[in-house]
Design a protein around this motif. Structure first.
Motif, PDB file in Angstrom:
ATOM      1  N   GLU A  39      35.636  -6.061 -19.076  1.00  0.00           N
ATOM      2  CA  GLU A  39      34.930  -6.570 -20.249  1.00  0.00           C
ATOM      3  C   GLU A  39      34.441  -8.011 -20.067  1.00  0.00           C
ATOM      4  N   THR A  40      35.314  -8.901 -19.624  1.00  0.00           N
ATOM      5  CA  THR A  40      34.947 -10.310 -19.513  1.00  0.00           C
ATOM      6  C   THR A  40      34.538 -10.634 -18.084  1.00  0.00           C
ATOM      7  N   VAL A  41      33.288 -11.079 -17.933  1.00  0.00           N
ATOM      8  CA  VAL A  41      32.736 -11.465 -16.636  1.00  0.00           C
ATOM      9  C   VAL A  41      32.576 -12.986 -16.645  1.00  0.00           C
ATOM     10  N   ALA A  42      33.181 -13.662 -15.674  1.00  0.00           N
ATOM     11  CA  ALA A  42      33.165 -15.127 -15.666  1.00  0.00           C
ATOM     12  C   ALA A  42      32.346 -15.670 -14.501  1.00  0.00           C
ATOM     13  N   ILE A  43      31.681 -16.780 -14.769  1.00  0.00           N
ATOM     14  CA  ILE A  43      31.112 -17.635 -13.730  1.00  0.00           C
ATOM     15  C   ILE A  43      31.881 -18.937 -13.785  1.00  0.00           C
ATOM     16  N   LYS A  44      32.455 -19.352 -12.652  1.00  0.00           N
ATOM     17  CA  LYS A  44      33.200 -20.606 -12.601  1.00  0.00           C
ATOM     18  C   LYS A  44      32.465 -21.524 -11.629  1.00  0.00           C
ATOM     19  N   ALA A  45      31.860 -22.566 -12.188  1.00  0.00           N
ATOM     20  CA  ALA A  45      31.010 -23.445 -11.372  1.00  0.00           C
ATOM     21  C   ALA A  45      30.878 -24.795 -12.048  1.00  0.00           C
ATOM     22  N   TYR A  46      30.582 -25.810 -11.236  1.00  0.00           N
ATOM     23  CA  TYR A  46      30.212 -27.088 -11.833  1.00  0.00           C
ATOM     24  C   TYR A  46      28.974 -26.883 -12.705  1.00  0.00           C
ATOM     25  N   SER A  47      28.869 -27.661 -13.769  1.00  0.00           N
ATOM     26  CA  SER A  47      27.799 -27.461 -14.740  1.00  0.00           C
ATOM     27  C   SER A  47      26.420 -27.512 -14.100  1.00  0.00           C
ATOM     28  N   ARG A  74      31.264 -15.226 -19.595  1.00  0.00           N
ATOM     29  CA  ARG A  74      31.970 -16.474 -19.884  1.00  0.00           C
ATOM     30  C   ARG A  74      31.666 -17.446 -18.760  1.00  0.00           C
ATOM     31  N   VAL A  75      31.132 -18.612 -19.095  1.00  0.00           N
ATOM     32  CA  VAL A  75      30.803 -19.631 -18.101  1.00  0.00           C
ATOM     33  C   VAL A  75      31.808 -20.766 -18.231  1.00  0.00           C
ATOM     34  N   ASP A  76      32.598 -20.969 -17.178  1.00  0.00           N
ATOM     35  CA  ASP A  76      33.612 -22.028 -17.156  1.00  0.00           C
ATOM     36  C   ASP A  76      33.151 -23.143 -16.225  1.00  0.00           C
ATOM     37  N   THR A  77      33.090 -24.355 -16.756  1.00  0.00           N
ATOM     38  CA  THR A  77      32.680 -25.517 -15.956  1.00  0.00           C
ATOM     39  C   THR A  77      33.782 -26.564 -15.994  1.00  0.00           C
ATOM     40  N   GLU A  78      33.507 -27.716 -15.384  1.00  0.00           N
ATOM     41  CA  GLU A  78      34.491 -28.799 -15.338  1.00  0.00           C
ATOM     42  C   GLU A  78      34.729 -29.415 -16.714  1.00  0.00           C
ATOM     43  N   HIS A  79      33.918 -29.046 -17.716  1.00  0.00           N
ATOM     44  CA  HIS A  79      34.001 -29.705 -19.013  1.00  0.00           C
ATOM     45  C   HIS A  79      34.887 -28.991 -20.024  1.00  0.00           C
ATOM     46  N   ASP A  80      35.243 -27.720 -19.779  1.00  0.00           N
ATOM     47  CA  ASP A  80      35.898 -26.944 -20.830  1.00  0.00           C
ATOM     48  C   ASP A  80      37.374 -26.668 -20.599  1.00  0.00           C
ATOM     49  N   GLY A  81      37.939 -27.144 -19.487  1.00  0.00           N
ATOM     50  CA  GLY A  81      39.363 -26.963 -19.249  1.00  0.00           C
ATOM     51  C   GLY A  81      39.783 -25.552 -18.891  1.00  0.00           C
ATOM     52  N   ARG A  82      38.818 -24.678 -18.549  1.00  0.00           N
ATOM     53  CA  ARG A  82      39.174 -23.282 -18.232  1.00  0.00           C
ATOM     54  C   ARG A  82      38.938 -22.958 -16.755  1.00  0.00           C
ATOM     55  N   TRP A  83      38.758 -23.994 -15.952  1.00  0.00           N
ATOM     56  CA  TRP A  83      38.427 -23.812 -14.540  1.00  0.00           C
ATOM     57  C   TRP A  83      39.448 -22.925 -13.836  1.00  0.00           C
ATOM     58  N   GLU A  84      40.735 -23.156 -14.094  1.00  0.00           N
ATOM     59  CA  GLU A  84      41.806 -22.426 -13.411  1.00  0.00           C
ATOM     60  C   GLU A  84      42.289 -21.214 -14.196  1.00  0.00           C
ATOM     61  N   ASP A  85      41.722 -20.973 -15.395  1.00  0.00           N
ATOM     62  CA  ASP A  85      42.261 -19.966 -16.295  1.00  0.00           C
ATOM     63  C   ASP A  85      41.572 -18.605 -16.084  1.00  0.00           C
TER      64      ASP A  85
END
Length: 335
Positions: free
Chosen positions: A158-166, A189-200
């Motif tokens: 269900e949840t597809v993430a992109i983890k990258a610098y903004s 879900r886009v996780d960047t250095e700004h949202d605290g979810r980088w490692e989550d």
């Protein structure tokens, strides 16, 4: 002489005690990940290592970070090559026996940047980047502080993430792409250095492993792929060298035919329509992560460092470098 590896650095903070597991948010740079954390983990494992600008007489290998050497310049400045060279020369004068091996760790620097001529082992990010006999691929430590996927999510996709610098979030991750994911029963879900979810990764089922625009794929290690393995999420990867060299399509990842939105959507549809494929990859993630554990990286790196050939031609290299360093300093003074 017993093996002893010295990490050469001019950064004063390198001598401050640091536990990467207790303080994962510190030193979030290539220098911190590939160099400083490696030293701290080797020291924590009881290996004979030291760090600082002065190389001890008993050092059998010296390790330097390309990120520190290049100092944001197009090439390593002559003054940095001279500083490292003189540190090796002082070591040779104190202990004139066998010279230590000289290792340069290359992470996230342009392949056009040349390592010092007296380098005897150059750690490269991908097999595609290897061009010289002194170069070899060495794995990076896995991303620290990862919070793995909740096992209670079971076989959800269900949840597809992109983890990258903004600044590296791909332009195709737009409303059209999100709408196409919705049709597949997925959300982005886009996780960047700004949202605290980088490692989550706790609520993540799939990770899209891509690169930023204009990146030489040979220079990028498979960091996102290995992070997905440790996070317990299925990686869907663009067709880049680091991923194709490390993962296996249909076994430890799903490989897209390209790195466009359409190519990744095709790969995601393939994953959704083949439950056995998702199950097979998910069951293979723990063993893939174990093969790239911190312990495995320490073993590989230690063997490589302590096997590096002794530094040759040091005086001739310094003779060439010294005039260039003097000229550079004169120019800075004139400005």
């Amino acid at each position: 002489m017993p093996d002893h590896v010295h990490f050469w650095t001019r950064h004063p903070e390198a001598r401050t005690a640091w536990d990467p597991d207790l303080e994962p948010g510190l030193h979030l740079t290539a220098y911190g990940h590939a160099f400083l954390e490696l030293f701290q983990r080797m020291r924590g494992a009881g290996l004979p290592v030291s760090i600082g600008v002065d190389i001890p007489a008993y050092a059998t290998a010296v390790v330097a970070s390309m990120e520190e050497l290049v100092a944001h310049q197009p090439q390593i400045p002559a003054r940095m090559r001279l500083r490292l060279g003189f540190a090796l020369l002082r070591r040779a004068l104190v202990a004139p026996g066998r010279m230590p091996g000289m290792v340069v760790l290359r992470v996230d620097t342009y392949l056009s940047v040349r390592a010092p001529s007296f380098t005897t082992l150059e750690a490269m990010p991908t097999r595609a980047s290897v061009r010289l006999s002194r170069q070899r691929v060495l794995p990076l430590l896995p991303q620290r502080g990862i919070r793995p996927r909740d096992a209670g999510r079971g076989d959800r996709l269900e949840t597809v993430a992109i983890k990258a610098y903004s600044y590296n979030v791909p332009a195709w991750a737009d409303a059209r792409f999100r709408s196409s994911l919705t049709e597949l029963g997925m959300t982005l879900r886009v996780d960047t250095e700004h949202d605290g979810r980088w490692e989550d990764f706790r609520d993540v089922d799939v990770v899209l492993c891509t690169h930023g625009r204009g990146v030489d794929e040979r220079s990028k290690p498979p960091t996102k792929l290995i992070a997905a393995w440790h996070g317990g999420a299925i990686p869907v990867c663009g067709s880049y060298a680091g991923y194709t060299e490390t993962g296996v399509d249909g076994e430890t990842m799903v490989l897209a035919d390209g790195d466009s939105a359409d190519a990744l959507l095709v790969a995601l549809r393939r994953l959704r329509d083949a439950p056995e494929l998702a199950s097979r990859i998910r069951s293979a993630l723990p063993s893939a992560a174990a093969a790239h554990s911190a312990e495995a990286v320490l073993d590989t790196s230690w063997l490589a460092f302590t096997s590096a050939p002794p530094t040759p031609r040091l005086l001739s290299a310094l003779a060439v470098t010294a005039p260039a360093a003097a000229l550079s300093r004169w120019r800075r003074l004139m400005r």
